[in-house]
Scaffold this active site. Structure first.
Site, short mmCIF file in Angstrom:
data_model
loop_
_atom_site.label_atom_id
_atom_site.label_comp_id
_atom_site.label_asym_id
_atom_site.label_seq_id
_atom_site.Cartn_x
_atom_site.Cartn_y
_atom_site.Cartn_z
N GLY A 14 25.30 54.11 19.78
CA GLY A 14 26.64 53.57 20.04
C GLY A 14 27.21 52.86 18.84
O GLY A 14 26.58 52.77 17.78
N LYS A 87 28.98 50.85 30.51
CA LYS A 87 29.88 49.73 30.20
C LYS A 87 31.30 49.92 30.71
O LYS A 87 32.07 48.97 30.75
CB LYS A 87 29.94 49.51 28.68
CG LYS A 87 28.60 49.26 28.01
CD LYS A 87 28.79 49.04 26.51
CE LYS A 87 27.49 48.73 25.80
NZ LYS A 87 26.64 49.92 25.63
N LYS A 129 31.98 39.65 31.00
CA LYS A 129 32.25 40.04 32.39
C LYS A 129 31.11 39.66 33.33
O LYS A 129 31.26 39.74 34.55
CB LYS A 129 32.52 41.54 32.46
CG LYS A 129 33.79 41.96 31.72
CD LYS A 129 33.96 43.47 31.73
CE LYS A 129 35.19 43.88 30.94
NZ LYS A 129 35.04 43.63 29.48
#
Length: 249
Positions: A14, A87, A129
């Site tokens: 990523g 995600k 979050k």
């Protein structure tokens, strides 16, 4: 603390994994750097990008859901950076069991593999979050954070676990800035937002990488590290990117 060490990055293909691996290879003399992820194409592309480091880098195809493969990959590893996760907020809502399998059961597997192989340090990447979560992604990362903090009770100090919890990485794949830019490029007549009061905490990719490095040096085991970073309203972001386009809620 990185010189001469073997390091494994889960979800290493990523945006974060690329930059973290690049920084590691530039600044330290590693024994081994293992990239553990699911996608063969992304691994191939990353191997091409990091040509010249073949003596250090290893690429393992594997999923954090696969406990036995993860245990195999972490054999001889000193440090784990756990970046693998589902995600994307709407995708997690639509595929809740898959999100739970990766973000919660995957965290359990990382912890168990680290304990089984006497890994020295494990740093798990989390998100803002996870604080008072209102969506499944945040809830799974909160559960994951709890698991990593509690893992210190099981390790008896043998393996140290900690968490880094930061915000949205500016320009990362799947985030709102490239999404808005793509819509503008395609000639959209408005920019969509979910709620007019929605905000985001922002951090650049390199700031995130540097913060993880700093937290690795500080960690004693059991911490949740939270940086002080700025927030912005999504409405203001949309107006800054495309001042002439209307906003559609």
């Amino acid at each position: 603390m990185f010189n001469g060490k073997s390091i494994l990055i889960t979800g290493g293909t990523g945006s974060f994994g690329h930059r973290y691996a690049s920084t590691l290879l530039e600044q330290y003399d590693l024994k081994r750097l293992v990239i553990y992820s699911r996608g063969e194409l992304k691994q191939y592309e990353m191997a091409m990008k990091f040509q010249g480091h073949e003596n250090v880098m290893r690429f393992f195809i594997g999923d954090v859901r696969d406990a036995s493969r993860l245990r195999e990959a972490t054999r001889g590893i000193d440090i784990i950076i756990h970046a693998a996760a589902i995600k994307h907020v709407p995708i997690a809502e639509y595929n809740p069991m898959e999100c739970i399998k990766t973000n919660i059961h995957g965290a359990e597997n990382v912890i168990q593999a680290a304990l089984d192989n006497n890994v020295e340090y494990v740093m798990a990447l989390s998100t803002d979050k996870a604080a008072n979560p209102v969506n499944l992604y945040g809830a799974t990362k909160l559960a994951s954070d709890k698991l990593f903090v509690a893992a210190n009770n099981m390790s008896g100090g043998r393996t140290k676990f900690a968490v880094v919890r930061y915000g949205n990485v500016v320009g990362s794949r799947g985030s709102v800035v490239p999404f808005f830019k793509t819509l503008i490029k395609e000639g959209a007549d408005s920019l969509p937002i979910t709620h007019k009061d929605m905000t985001r905490f922002w951090i650049t990719l390199q700031q995130g990488v540097n913060f993880v490095f700093k937290c690795m040096e500080r960690m004693q085991g059991g911490e949740i590290f939270v940086p002080k970073i700025p927030s912005v309203r999504i409405v203001d972001l949309a107006k800054a990117i495309a001042p002439d386009l209307p906003i559609k809620t």
